[in-house]
Design a protein around this motif. Structure first.
Motif, PDB file in Angstrom:
ATOM      1  N   ILE A  76     -44.544  21.517  31.226  1.00 59.34           N
ATOM      2  CA  ILE A  76     -44.701  22.643  31.099  1.00 59.34           C
ATOM      3  C   ILE A  76     -45.298  22.843  32.218  1.00 59.34           C
ATOM      4  N   ASP A  77     -44.848  23.880  32.883  1.00 59.74           N
ATOM      5  CA  ASP A  77     -44.845  24.535  34.060  1.00 59.74           C
ATOM      6  C   ASP A  77     -46.478  25.110  34.222  1.00 59.74           C
TER       7      ASP A  77
ATOM      8  N   PHE B  94     -39.452  28.755  24.482  1.00 58.49           N
ATOM      9  CA  PHE B  94     -38.883  27.819  24.802  1.00 58.49           C
ATOM     10  C   PHE B  94     -37.953  26.657  23.762  1.00 58.49           C
TER      11      PHE B  94
ATOM     12  N   LYS C 236     -37.644  40.475  25.675  1.00 60.93           N
ATOM     13  CA  LYS C 236     -37.066  39.139  26.587  1.00 60.93           C
ATOM     14  C   LYS C 236     -35.927  39.717  26.395  1.00 60.93           C
TER      15      LYS C 236
ATOM     16  N   GLN D 162     -50.309  31.054  30.997  1.00 59.72           N
ATOM     17  CA  GLN D 162     -49.265  32.257  29.623  1.00 59.72           C
ATOM     18  C   GLN D 162     -49.839  31.612  28.195  1.00 59.72           C
TER      19      GLN D 162
ATOM     20  N   PHE E   8     -44.291  31.073  21.298  1.00 57.64           N
ATOM     21  CA  PHE E   8     -43.577  30.102  22.528  1.00 57.64           C
ATOM     22  C   PHE E   8     -42.428  29.523  21.600  1.00 57.64           C
TER      23      PHE E   8
ATOM     24  N   SER F  52     -47.761  27.447  35.573  1.00 58.02           N
ATOM     25  CA  SER F  52     -47.597  29.221  34.998  1.00 58.02           C
ATOM     26  C   SER F  52     -47.474  29.881  33.666  1.00 58.02           C
ATOM     27  N   THR F  53     -46.828  28.619  32.752  1.00 55.72           N
ATOM     28  CA  THR F  53     -46.305  28.874  31.288  1.00 55.72           C
ATOM     29  C   THR F  53     -47.225  28.312  31.237  1.00 55.72           C
ATOM     30  N   SER F  54     -48.514  26.883  30.948  1.00 55.35           N
ATOM     31  CA  SER F  54     -49.009  26.474  30.725  1.00 55.35           C
ATOM     32  C   SER F  54     -50.679  27.577  30.476  1.00 55.35           C
TER      33      SER F  54
END
Length: 416
Positions: free
Chosen positions: A208-209, A76, A283, A215, A72, A211-213
């Motif tokens: 952190i949104d 990030f 990515k 993930q 991450f 969905s990312t959390s």
């Protein structure tokens, strides 16, 4: 000065510098183990091997935090990155303190289970556990940001300090060797925290949104499970041998394991480079399979060379590295090297899919890790039988990983 001039003129990349550094670190760690083996003899080295194995177990547990941080750190940026790193540090410290206290509280029981001469060595080791977890998060940031110069320094600091301090204490003090070794390990964790970049951390919380959390959480659980399989496959044999066999035989087996695992420690270097590279390629929407083929080829070639060397010169290798006291293990050397070689190649496949958030290869590794342990539990009439059980498990693991890769590749082609 001339060497430095040549290195500068060649413009060595950070990746190449890191690979060179890893070879030096592995060489230093090997020297550390070899000197201990020669100084202590098979029986006392068996105690040292337990501590070294505990260190390897700890490294795999902490690797979960390192890999999560590395992944991450690639994805990030800015405030979100700093907030994420602070959260990982906090969780790593909580887990580290919990594990350290657990080891300290059950130090006497650990002494009985592994037939060691001292419980104090576990207590001292337990004190150092939280520092190792913090050190691993720090390394994860360097790995993810591809700051391989700083990543190299932290590994060098840990290795050099452990080697110098442990050997210095052995020659200066007259106390139990296992206690000295644990003190050296503890102090090396503190040195391993260097360099520490304060700028990577921010107390300011950036949301952190969800969905990312999710993930992050899923990748953490997946990585933790895989590192557990690494612990089982890499270390259960030494701990089980220490439990089932006398100290002399356990010490002989520890020397065998140390030599045979050369290929695995070299493979680890490629794993460290593989993960951020695969994540970055994914990515950018580029093909990731070529990097897998490249590293599998490297490891397979290295493994073959090491196995052949162990088969042709087993007595010479053991005599040079550990001394004549360990020559009884010569006939098993190439077999153990073959088992670890197959595991090293399988490991590249597993970390590749881990980078791509694919779970099945990780589960496969877990199943065969448990299989290896169970085979040794039920079949341990001799050290030779223990090695044979590992060969059976690792051949099966590699075959299944290759089959999964072929099936997965064909499925992708058909889908496209």
């Amino acid at each position: 000065m001339q060497i430095l001039t040549i290195l500068k003129s060649k413009k060595i990349s950070q990746e190449q510098l890191f690979m060179l550094s890893v070879l030096i670190v592995n060489g230093g760690n090997y020297l550390y183990n070899l000197i201990l083996g020669r100084l202590l003899g098979p029986e006392q080295f068996a105690d040292a091997a337990v501590l070294i194995t505990f260190l390897l177990v700890l490294s795999f547990m902490a690797m979960t935090f390192q890999l999560v941080t590395a992944k991450f750190s690639v994805l990030f940026e800015a405030d979100i990155f700093k907030s994420f790193v602070f959260g990982v540090y906090k969780n790593a410290l909580i887990v580290g303190v919990f594990m350290g206290v657990l080891i300290i509280v059950f130090s006497s029981q650990l002494q009985q289970v592994f037939n060691t001469s001292s419980s104090a060595m576990f207590t001292i080791f337990g004190v150092g556990v939280p520092f190792y977890f913090l050190m691993s998060v720090n390394r994860g940031v360097f790995q993810g940001k591809k700051e391989f110069k700083f990543l190299s320094i932290t590994y060098q600091s840990e290795m050099v300090s452990r080697l110098v301090i442990t050997l210095g204490l052995i020659f200066l003090l007259n106390i139990q060797s296992s206690v000295i070794i644990s003190i050296g390990i503890l102090i090396s964790f503190l040195f391993g925290l260097l360099p520490f970049k304060v700028g990577h951390v921010s107390l300011k919380t950036t949301a952190i949104d969800s969905s990312t959390s999710k993930q992050i959480r899923n990748f953490f659980i997946l990585t933790a499970f895989y590192e557990l399989t690494q612990i089982i496959i890499n270390n259960s044999d030494i701990l089980l041998v220490k439990h089932y066999f006398e100290s002399y035989e356990a010490g002989l087996y520890a020397s065998l394991a140390l030599i045979g695992r050369i290929v695995y420690f070299i493979a680890w270097m490629f794993v460290m480079l593989l993960l951020p590279t695969v994540i970055q390629l994914k990515k950018e929407g580029k093909a990731t399979a070529p990097i897998l083929f490249k590293y599998v080829g490297y490891i397979a070639a290295i493994a073959l060379i090491i196995v052949l060397t162990c088969a042709i010169f087993p007595k010479l290798m053991i005599a040079i590295l550990f001394g004549d006291s360990y020559l009884a293990m010569a006939p098993l050397l190439w077999k153990y090297a073959m088992a670890t070689g197959m595991f090293a190649v399988s490991n590249i496949f597993a970390y590749y899919y881990l980078s791509l958030d694919k779970y099945i290869p990780v589960v496969i590794s877990g199943v065969f890790g448990m299989l290896q342990m169970l085979l040794v539990v039920f079949f341990h009439e001799s050290l030779e039988q223990v090695v044979h059980m590992q060969i059976i498990a690792m051949i099966s693991l590699l075959i299944i990983q290759i089959i999964f890769f072929k099936f997965s590749s064909n499925h992708v082609v058909k889908t496209d």
